[in-house]
Design an enzyme around this catalytic site. Structure first.
Site, short mmCIF file in Angstrom:
data_model
loop_
_atom_site.label_atom_id
_atom_site.label_comp_id
_atom_site.label_asym_id
_atom_site.label_seq_id
_atom_site.Cartn_x
_atom_site.Cartn_y
_atom_site.Cartn_z
N GLU A 1 49.09 -148.13 -5.54
CA GLU A 1 50.42 -147.77 -6.00
C GLU A 1 50.61 -147.98 -7.50
O GLU A 1 51.72 -147.85 -8.02
CB GLU A 1 51.47 -148.57 -5.23
CG GLU A 1 51.28 -150.08 -5.29
CD GLU A 1 52.21 -150.84 -4.37
OE1 GLU A 1 53.19 -150.24 -3.86
OE2 GLU A 1 51.97 -152.05 -4.17
N ASP B 1 56.18 -146.46 -5.67
CA ASP B 1 55.76 -147.17 -6.88
C ASP B 1 54.85 -146.31 -7.75
O ASP B 1 54.85 -146.45 -8.98
CB ASP B 1 55.08 -148.48 -6.51
CG ASP B 1 56.08 -149.56 -6.12
OD1 ASP B 1 57.28 -149.36 -6.36
OD2 ASP B 1 55.68 -150.60 -5.58
N HIS C 1 58.88 -157.88 -0.15
CA HIS C 1 60.24 -157.63 -0.62
C HIS C 1 61.32 -158.38 0.17
O HIS C 1 62.42 -158.57 -0.33
CB HIS C 1 60.55 -156.13 -0.52
CG HIS C 1 59.70 -155.28 -1.41
ND1 HIS C 1 59.75 -155.35 -2.78
CD2 HIS C 1 58.76 -154.34 -1.11
CE1 HIS C 1 58.89 -154.49 -3.30
NE2 HIS C 1 58.27 -153.87 -2.32
#
Length: 263
Positions: free
Chosen positions: A155, A181, A47
């Site tokens: 996830e 997630d 990210h």
């Protein structure tokens, strides 16, 4: 560079590895975390951060980790075999792959970390970089295979549906549960306490224990970390420097304002 992975040794010995995120990717912070007694530094290239293809960045961070006697724990953006090899060659030993869908995908990722995999030639290549002490490491191939550790994020519902197959992949180091997630995938965005989300997390926890695959997760306070450890978690991320700075300085500002107001 020492060919040893204290993080892998801890989780394979059924001990708990504690770490924290370094969102600033600062070598100084890596050393500080080591001085605090943490076991690993979480570096998130999914990210944030600079390019995970930058070997010079990883070499700087691995040197800091050695100085601080702590292990790097690197989340890559994708299970790209070429990227996995490149990051390992720079001296990183612990990798986390997010958003996994299938056991076949996991197997390809793990295969990229090994010279010999499941009795056959793996997909890692001989390199003369930092991981091999620039070509001078003793018994480089065997010792790298014994020390590198790759885990995957659980996830996505596709991964949950193949959970038993994923946990059976040879040389899978660990699984890390991603409740945020998972909540999105299950149709309850942001609601990590929804019964369906909680039930799914508990299912992953139990499957990891049954398969003797170490399970990791995030804890936002000592009480939550204690509960997770009691539930069998062996990898715990406790926080990070942004959170710590906000908490400490906010408390100090509030305390100072109270003192000044009281004067």
């Amino acid at each position: 560079m020492e060919q040893r992975n204290a993080f892998r040794e801890r989780i394979e010995n059924d001990e708990v590895a504690l770490g924290a995120r370094a969102s600033s990717f600062s070598p100084a912070l890596v050393e500080i975390y080591g001085g605090l007694g943490l076991d690993f530094v979480w570096l998130d290239f999914e990210h944030t951060g600079e390019s995970p293809w930058d070997s010079m960045l990883f070499e700087s961070l691995t040197r800091a980790a050695e100085a601080g006697d702590i292990e790097l724990f690197v989340r890559l953006p994708a299970p790209d075999q070429a990227l996995i090899r490149k990051v390992l060659d720079a001296g990183v030993r612990n990798l986390l792959i997010p958003r996994i869908d299938s056991a076949a995908e996991v197997r390809r990722a793990v295969e990229a970390t090994r010279f010999v995999y499941d009795g056959e030639p793996g997909e890692r290549g001989i390199a003369g970089g930092r991981s091999s002490a620039y070509g001078n490491a003793d018994d480089y191939v065997r010792r790298e295979d014994e020390n590198v550790c790759l885990g995957v994020m659980i996830e996505k519902t596709t991964a949950v549906s193949e959970l038993s197959e994923i946990l059976s992949v040879p040389e899978l180091g660990f699984v890390f549960i991603g409740p945020g997630d998972l909540s999105v995938q299950l149709g309850h965005p942001g609601n990590r306490d929804h019964p369906e989300v909680r039930e799914t997390i508990e299912r992953i926890e139990a499957a990891g224990r049954d398969a003797s695959v170490p399970v990791g997760g995030i804890a936002h306070d000592p009480e939550e970390a204690d509960r997770k450890i009691d539930a069998g978690y062996r990898i715990i991320r406790l926080g990070g420097e942004f959170e710590a700075v906000q908490q400490v300085l906010k408390t100090r500002l509030d305390d100072l304002a109270e003192l000044q107001g009281g004067g």
